[in-house]
Design a protein around this motif. Structure first.
Motif, PDB file in Angstrom:
ATOM      1  N   HIS A  53       0.837  -1.202   0.000  1.00  0.00           N
ATOM      2  CA  HIS A  53       0.000   0.000   0.000  1.00  0.00           C
ATOM      3  C   HIS A  53       0.869   1.249   0.000  1.00  0.00           C
ATOM      4  CE1 HIS A  53      -3.192   2.809   1.411  1.00  0.00           C
ATOM      5  NE2 HIS A  53      -3.958   2.004   0.689  1.00  0.00           N
ATOM      6  N   ALA A  54       1.983   1.208   0.722  1.00  0.00           N
ATOM      7  CA  ALA A  54       2.901   2.345   0.736  1.00  0.00           C
ATOM      8  C   ALA A  54       3.497   2.593  -0.652  1.00  0.00           C
ATOM      9  CB  ALA A  54       4.024   2.105   1.745  1.00  0.00           C
ATOM     10  N   GLU A  55       3.719   1.523  -1.426  1.00  0.00           N
ATOM     11  CA  GLU A  55       4.182   1.692  -2.806  1.00  0.00           C
ATOM     12  C   GLU A  55       3.153   2.445  -3.639  1.00  0.00           C
ATOM     13  OE1 GLU A  55       6.067  -1.136  -5.341  1.00  0.00           O
ATOM     14  OE2 GLU A  55       6.590  -2.448  -3.666  1.00  0.00           O
ATOM     15  N   LEU A  56       1.884   2.102  -3.445  1.00  0.00           N
ATOM     16  CA  LEU A  56       0.820   2.803  -4.164  1.00  0.00           C
ATOM     17  C   LEU A  56       0.801   4.282  -3.803  1.00  0.00           C
ATOM     18  CD1 LEU A  56      -1.813   2.889  -5.876  1.00  0.00           C
ATOM     19  CD2 LEU A  56      -3.042   2.298  -3.771  1.00  0.00           C
ATOM     20  N   VAL A  57       0.848   4.569  -2.508  1.00  0.00           N
ATOM     21  CA  VAL A  57       0.833   5.962  -2.049  1.00  0.00           C
ATOM     22  C   VAL A  57       2.033   6.726  -2.613  1.00  0.00           C
ATOM     23  CG1 VAL A  57       1.054   7.437  -0.002  1.00  0.00           C
ATOM     24  CG2 VAL A  57      -0.531   5.485   0.013  1.00  0.00           C
ATOM     25  N   ALA A  58       3.201   6.092  -2.609  1.00  0.00           N
ATOM     26  CA  ALA A  58       4.403   6.746  -3.137  1.00  0.00           C
ATOM     27  C   ALA A  58       4.254   7.056  -4.623  1.00  0.00           C
ATOM     28  CB  ALA A  58       5.629   5.864  -2.900  1.00  0.00           C
ATOM     29  N   ALA A  59       3.632   6.140  -5.380  1.00  0.00           N
ATOM     30  CA  ALA A  59       3.425   6.373  -6.807  1.00  0.00           C
ATOM     31  C   ALA A  59       2.498   7.562  -7.030  1.00  0.00           C
ATOM     32  CB  ALA A  59       2.851   5.124  -7.462  1.00  0.00           C
ATOM     33  N   ILE A  60       1.444   7.648  -6.238  1.00  0.00           N
ATOM     34  CA  ILE A  60       0.505   8.770  -6.372  1.00  0.00           C
ATOM     35  C   ILE A  60       1.190  10.086  -6.010  1.00  0.00           C
ATOM     36  CG2 ILE A  60      -1.628   9.761  -5.443  1.00  0.00           C
ATOM     37  CD1 ILE A  60      -2.564   6.828  -4.998  1.00  0.00           C
ATOM     38  N   GLN A  61       1.958  10.065  -4.944  1.00  0.00           N
ATOM     39  CA  GLN A  61       2.675  11.275  -4.542  1.00  0.00           C
ATOM     40  C   GLN A  61       3.718  11.667  -5.578  1.00  0.00           C
ATOM     41  OE1 GLN A  61       3.875   9.881  -0.651  1.00  0.00           O
ATOM     42  NE2 GLN A  61       2.272  11.092   0.363  1.00  0.00           N
ATOM     43  N   GLN A  62       4.347  10.686  -6.191  1.00  0.00           N
ATOM     44  CA  GLN A  62       5.293  10.961  -7.275  1.00  0.00           C
ATOM     45  C   GLN A  62       4.593  11.702  -8.411  1.00  0.00           C
ATOM     46  OE1 GLN A  62       7.523   7.531  -8.603  1.00  0.00           O
ATOM     47  NE2 GLN A  62       8.111   8.506 -10.522  1.00  0.00           N
ATOM     48  N   GLY A  63       3.307  11.399  -8.593  1.00  0.00           N
ATOM     49  CA  GLY A  63       2.529  12.083  -9.609  1.00  0.00           C
ATOM     50  C   GLY A  63       2.091  13.475  -9.194  1.00  0.00           C
ATOM     51  N   GLY A  64       2.363  13.869  -7.957  1.00  0.00           N
ATOM     52  CA  GLY A  64       2.089  15.226  -7.513  1.00  0.00           C
ATOM     53  C   GLY A  64       0.805  15.425  -6.752  1.00  0.00           C
ATOM     54  N   ALA A  65       0.050  14.369  -6.481  1.00  0.00           N
ATOM     55  CA  ALA A  65      -1.221  14.517  -5.774  1.00  0.00           C
ATOM     56  C   ALA A  65      -1.015  14.501  -4.261  1.00  0.00           C
ATOM     57  CB  ALA A  65      -2.181  13.396  -6.167  1.00  0.00           C
ATOM     58  N   THR A  66      -1.922  15.161  -3.559  1.00  0.00           N
ATOM     59  CA  THR A  66      -1.974  15.101  -2.098  1.00  0.00           C
ATOM     60  C   THR A  66      -2.806  13.898  -1.695  1.00  0.00           C
ATOM     61  OG1 THR A  66      -1.777  17.498  -1.875  1.00  0.00           O
ATOM     62  CG2 THR A  66      -2.705  16.291   0.000  1.00  0.00           C
ATOM     63  N   VAL A  67      -2.259  13.068  -0.812  1.00  0.00           N
ATOM     64  CA  VAL A  67      -2.937  11.849  -0.386  1.00  0.00           C
ATOM     65  C   VAL A  67      -3.559  12.074   0.988  1.00  0.00           C
ATOM     66  CG1 VAL A  67      -2.679   9.397   0.144  1.00  0.00           C
ATOM     67  CG2 VAL A  67      -1.364  10.419  -1.723  1.00  0.00           C
ATOM     68  N   HIS A  68      -4.868  11.857   1.078  1.00  0.00           N
ATOM     69  CA  HIS A  68      -5.610  11.952   2.331  1.00  0.00           C
ATOM     70  C   HIS A  68      -5.924  10.542   2.809  1.00  0.00           C
ATOM     71  CE1 HIS A  68      -6.534  16.298   1.541  1.00  0.00           C
ATOM     72  NE2 HIS A  68      -6.375  15.885   0.305  1.00  0.00           N
ATOM     73  N   HIS A  69      -5.956  10.366   4.126  1.00  0.00           N
ATOM     74  CA  HIS A  69      -6.115   9.024   4.685  1.00  0.00           C
ATOM     75  C   HIS A  69      -7.406   8.903   5.494  1.00  0.00           C
ATOM     76  CE1 HIS A  69      -2.074   7.390   3.732  1.00  0.00           C
ATOM     77  NE2 HIS A  69      -1.746   8.669   3.742  1.00  0.00           N
ATOM     78  N   LEU A  70      -8.173   7.895   5.173  1.00  0.00           N
ATOM     79  CA  LEU A  70      -9.349   7.534   5.943  1.00  0.00           C
ATOM     80  C   LEU A  70      -8.909   6.704   7.140  1.00  0.00           C
ATOM     81  CD1 LEU A  70     -12.462   7.830   5.560  1.00  0.00           C
ATOM     82  CD2 LEU A  70     -12.416   5.578   4.468  1.00  0.00           C
ATOM     83  N   THR A  71      -9.576   6.878   8.274  1.00  0.00           N
ATOM     84  CA  THR A  71      -9.226   6.110   9.465  1.00  0.00           C
ATOM     85  C   THR A  71      -9.795   4.694   9.358  1.00  0.00           C
ATOM     86  OG1 THR A  71      -9.266   8.099  10.829  1.00  0.00           O
ATOM     87  CG2 THR A  71      -9.402   5.983  11.976  1.00  0.00           C
TER      88      THR A  71
END
Length: 289
Positions: A53-71
């Motif tokens: 899941h962290a790989e997915l988040v890193a890929a999205i952030q690499q694309g420049g998006a802000t990632v928000h997290h649901l609890t």
């Protein structure tokens, strides 16, 4: 009303909602997960789930998006698939109505998240069932909503279509077999005018409708689709996130000139969801062809 808006699947992704897989496990609630469980595979280790899941988040952030997290909540292991409970439209978020009893409680966390971020719902689904994996906001004024009766039913699809049509949108309702879980197992947008699709399964009339609207499809075979090969996330500006296991599709996307970010997501695709399922776009830049 929320400032979060999504008017296409391919505008540059600015904000996206994910949920850590703290409590994720495979559940026999779809044909893909049932097949996985029937093969007596070892249950995924929490550390491995978190790493993927962290790989997915890193890929999205690499694309420049802000990632928000649901609890995450312990009794809702499929919260990780944030696509389904809320879909964001050109007018703001729409609260969906999930079909499976194991997932219905997810609505509460989504209401709390949007309230905490000053995000009001444009509409709330109240007819039948409606799930985000079946909703494709292709471009401004054009959408497709799948309905299988297994997750989204025709009443739920018609209600959302009616709201969009009242806004001047053209909306196609597309029936398909519930074996395929959601329409995003068979179809996703990759870039303006370009989709990936399991053409050997989808209704030829649907492929023709896409073609009539200037959308060309990269074909994905059934076997690959059932491993979530079609389930990609467009980041905009000719970039996509696609699971590492989708090697043939990723090569085809690169041949189209797209940049492919390919996190390892096998533990999630075995449960029935890929990059599209694991993400709920909250805002994208205005679409430009």
């Amino acid at each position: 009303m929320s400032s979060w808006r999504v008017s296409s699947e391919t505008g540059e992704l600015r904000d996206v909602l994910v949920c850590r897989p703290d409590h994720y496990r495979w559940l026999p609630t779809n044909s893909i997960a049932r097949r996985t469980l029937s093969e007596a595979r070892q249950a995924p280790a929490p550390a491995h789930l978190l790493a993927q899941h962290a790989e997915l988040v890193a890929a999205i952030q690499q694309g420049g998006a802000t990632v928000h997290h649901l609890t995450p909540e312990a009794h809702l292991p499929y919260m990780v698939y944030t696509r389904d409970s809320v879909v964001v439209t050109h007018r703001g978020p729409v609260l969906c109505q999930l079909e499976r009893p194991q997932r219905r409680g997810e609505y509460a966390g989504l209401i709390d998240f949007h309230a905490a971020n000053g995000s009001g719902f444009w509409r709330k689904s109240s007819a039948g069932t409606l799930e985000g994996g079946d909703i494709h906001v292709i471009r401004p004024g054009l959408a497709a909503i799948g309905h299988s009766g297994g997750r989204t039913d025709e009443a739920g699809a018609e209600q959302l279509a009616g709201w969009l049509r009242a806004e001047g949108w053209e909306v196609r309702l597309q029936p398909f077999d519930e074996h395929f879980l959601h329409l995003d197992v068979l179809f996703c947008m990759a870039a303006p005018g370009l989709a990936v699709a399991c053409t050997e399964v989808l209704d030829p009339d649907f492929i023709g409708w896409l073609r009539d609207h200037g959308i060309r499809c990269i074909p994905v075979p059934y076997r690959d689709a059932m491993q979530l090969g079609c389930n990609i996330l467009a980041l905009g500006r000719d970039r996509v996130v696609s699971a590492r296991g989708s090697t043939a599709l990723n090569a085809a996307l690169r041949a189209e000139g797209l940049t492919v970010l390919d996190p390892e997501l096998s533990l999630f695709t075995l449960g029935g969801g890929g990059p599209h399922c694991l993400t709920c776009p909250l805002s994208r830049e205005e679409f430009s062809a």
